[in-house]
Design an enzyme around this catalytic site. Structure first.
Site, PDB file in Angstrom:
ATOM      1  N   SER A  81     -75.707 -14.524  28.501  1.00 31.87           N
ATOM      2  CA  SER A  81     -75.899 -14.313  29.938  1.00 31.87           C
ATOM      3  C   SER A  81     -74.955 -13.213  30.430  1.00 31.87           C
ATOM      4  O   SER A  81     -75.039 -12.077  29.980  1.00 31.87           O
ATOM      5  CB  SER A  81     -75.696 -15.643  30.673  1.00 31.87           C
ATOM      6  OG  SER A  81     -76.202 -15.575  31.981  1.00 31.87           O
ATOM      7  N   GLU A 140     -85.980 -19.850  30.448  1.00 32.21           N
ATOM      8  CA  GLU A 140     -84.730 -19.463  31.112  1.00 32.21           C
ATOM      9  C   GLU A 140     -84.719 -19.863  32.592  1.00 32.21           C
ATOM     10  O   GLU A 140     -83.734 -20.379  33.116  1.00 32.21           O
ATOM     11  CB  GLU A 140     -84.532 -17.947  31.022  1.00 32.21           C
ATOM     12  CG  GLU A 140     -84.484 -17.359  29.626  1.00 32.21           C
ATOM     13  CD  GLU A 140     -83.089 -17.260  29.061  1.00 32.21           C
ATOM     14  OE1 GLU A 140     -82.158 -17.839  29.651  1.00 32.21           O
ATOM     15  OE2 GLU A 140     -82.935 -16.606  28.008  1.00 32.21           O
ATOM     16  N   HIS A 171     -82.120 -21.828  30.131  1.00 31.41           N
ATOM     17  CA  HIS A 171     -80.956 -20.950  30.030  1.00 31.41           C
ATOM     18  C   HIS A 171     -79.770 -21.765  29.538  1.00 31.41           C
ATOM     19  O   HIS A 171     -79.494 -22.847  30.062  1.00 31.41           O
ATOM     20  CB  HIS A 171     -80.669 -20.367  31.421  1.00 31.41           C
ATOM     21  CG  HIS A 171     -79.689 -19.253  31.450  1.00 31.41           C
ATOM     22  ND1 HIS A 171     -79.911 -18.033  30.850  1.00 31.41           N
ATOM     23  CD2 HIS A 171     -78.463 -19.152  32.046  1.00 31.41           C
ATOM     24  CE1 HIS A 171     -78.880 -17.230  31.069  1.00 31.41           C
ATOM     25  NE2 HIS A 171     -77.993 -17.886  31.783  1.00 31.41           N
TER      26      HIS A 171
END
Length: 427
Positions: free
Chosen positions: A184, A299, A359
């Site tokens: 990320s 995600e 995610h």
């Protein structure tokens, strides 16, 4: 467990011998006053204890806590958290080094968190694993005239890499064989670093987990606007205000920016384009290290799926626009620059799970332990043995890449081409 001593330019550190690895926590790589650039850590006299995890930089609770769960144990916070954590099989030899930059939307997280323990990677792969703390949120990315120049978190990352380059041989690592890997905001940071004017000697390879869109770097004008909003909400000198007030003003700025922008992913403080050491546009480089680039199947659920079930179309659009398209864009950029690129998508989902392959769900398969990830909502009802089975496979691919630049020797994971945008799927 027995003690072990490593000697660095910062002084000597006492680590601890685990079953198959050596662990050193809270090793200083720099020092800095609030809103100032990092300077080299001052050497200490004697042997400093590094047998326990260090602190993390001050931050609000993670907005993804409902997905990941809280870190256990919860670390202490301190403005003096310019530290790295090192896990190594031995203090002698010259083995590949894997340097982890954590995620957290540039607002939370820390390399010292138990989630990012590198014991499994180090033990299984004969690599040195280093995780980095860098300033987050307003302390790391405020741009405010007369207070903070911006991009301090980027400068922290550069200072940490320089310290690693200088000292990793004391931990049995090869300073000329470094793989940067991150997830990320950590993956996004790596792209920024490669695009910057910083010297990154020794960076041979990168692994990018779920990098968000490159344009989450702020323009100078937007960063200035957010900085002024923070100063107005704080109402006192940011340099001397109590930390609790700074964090509360940070929260207020985030709420105000969210209403103004309508963006559910973008933090109010993040790297700023055209502010040293970053260029006008990130993701542009003529020379690139070999790369593994990927994302997870769902995600978007981490950001949209709260109390009510949103439209799956909304989730899929967020996943596609923020992460999947970015992975392809990055793969094209790296390949055009002459790098060998391997792409993946992470599809694994536990049987009982409300988030899908969300995610961050790939993190327990690479770093951390059963203890650190126990009770994580995103893992649902999955047995740790199931996580460990796939995790060992993924770690072996990452380890092979760190050693020789190829995840599996070209057996089944072929390099990226536009006609083959996803090289391998983990399910």
């Amino acid at each position: 467990m027995s003690e072990v001593i490593a000697s660095t330019t910062s002084g000597q550190f006492r680590g601890v011998r685990r079953e198959s690895s050596l662990y050193f926590g809270g090793i200083p790589y720099a020092r800095a006053a609030r809103f100032q650039r990092p300077e080299p850590a001052e050497p200490h006299i004697g042997i400093r204890d590094a047998t326990a995890p260090g602190t993390v930089f001050p931050q609000p609770p993670s907005r993804l806590e409902r997905v990941m769960g809280p870190p256990v144990p919860e670390p202490e916070q301190s403005e003096d958290s310019f530290t790295v954590t090192v896990t190594t099989p031995s203090l002698t030899g010259r083995r590949p080094v894997m340097v982890w930059l954590h995620g957290g939307g540039y607002s939370s997280g820390g390399g010292a968190l138990p989630w990012y323990d590198g014991d499994a990677l180090s033990t299984e792969g004969d690599v040195v694993v280093v995780s980095v703390n860098y300033r987050v949120g307003v302390l790391g990315y405020l741009l405010l005239d007369g207070v903070s120049e911006g991009n301090l978190g980027v400068h922290d990352q550069i200072a940490a890499i320089e310290w690693i380059r200088t000292n990793i041989d004391a931990f049995g690592g090869d300073p000329d064989s470094i793989t940067l890997f991150g997830q990320s905001a950590g993956a996004h940071s790596i792209v920024n670093l490669l695009s910057s004017n910083a010297s990154l000697t020794g960076i041979r390879r990168v692994i990018l987990h779920s990098s968000p869109r490159l344009d989450i770097n702020f323009s100078h004008s937007t960063a200035v606007q957010n900085g002024k909003a923070f100063a107005r909400i704080l109402g006192s000198d940011p340099n001397t205000a109590p930390l609790a007030d700074v964090l509360e003003a940070f929260r207020g700025t985030a709420i105000e920016f969210g209403k103004r922008s309508g963006n559910v992913v973008q933090p109010p403080f993040a790297p700023v384009s055209e502010v040293a050491p970053l260029p006008e546009e990130s993701g542009t480089f003529t020379d690139a290290p070999d790369a593994i680039i990927g994302y997870t199947h769902d995600e978007g659920s981490a950001f949209l799926r709260v109390a009510l079930d949103p439209s799956r179309d909304e989730e899929e659009a967020l996943t596609q626009n923020m992460f999947a398209d970015t992975a392809v864009e990055l793969a094209d950029t790296f390949a055009t620059a002459g790098a060998s690129v391997y792409t993946y998508r992470f599809d694994w989902t536990p049987g009982e799970n409300t988030f899908g392959a969300t995610h961050c769900i790939d993190l327990p398969f690479v770093l951390g332990s059963q203890k650190s990830w126990q009770g994580s909502p995103m893992l649902g009802d999955a047995e740790w043995s199931t996580v460990e089975e796939l995790g060992r496979q993924i770690r072996q691919l990452w380890i092979s890449f760190a050693h020789n630049g190829s995840p599996d020797g070209g057996k089944s994971w072929k390099t990226y081409t536009p006609e083959n945008p996803i090289g391998i799927t983990f399910a």
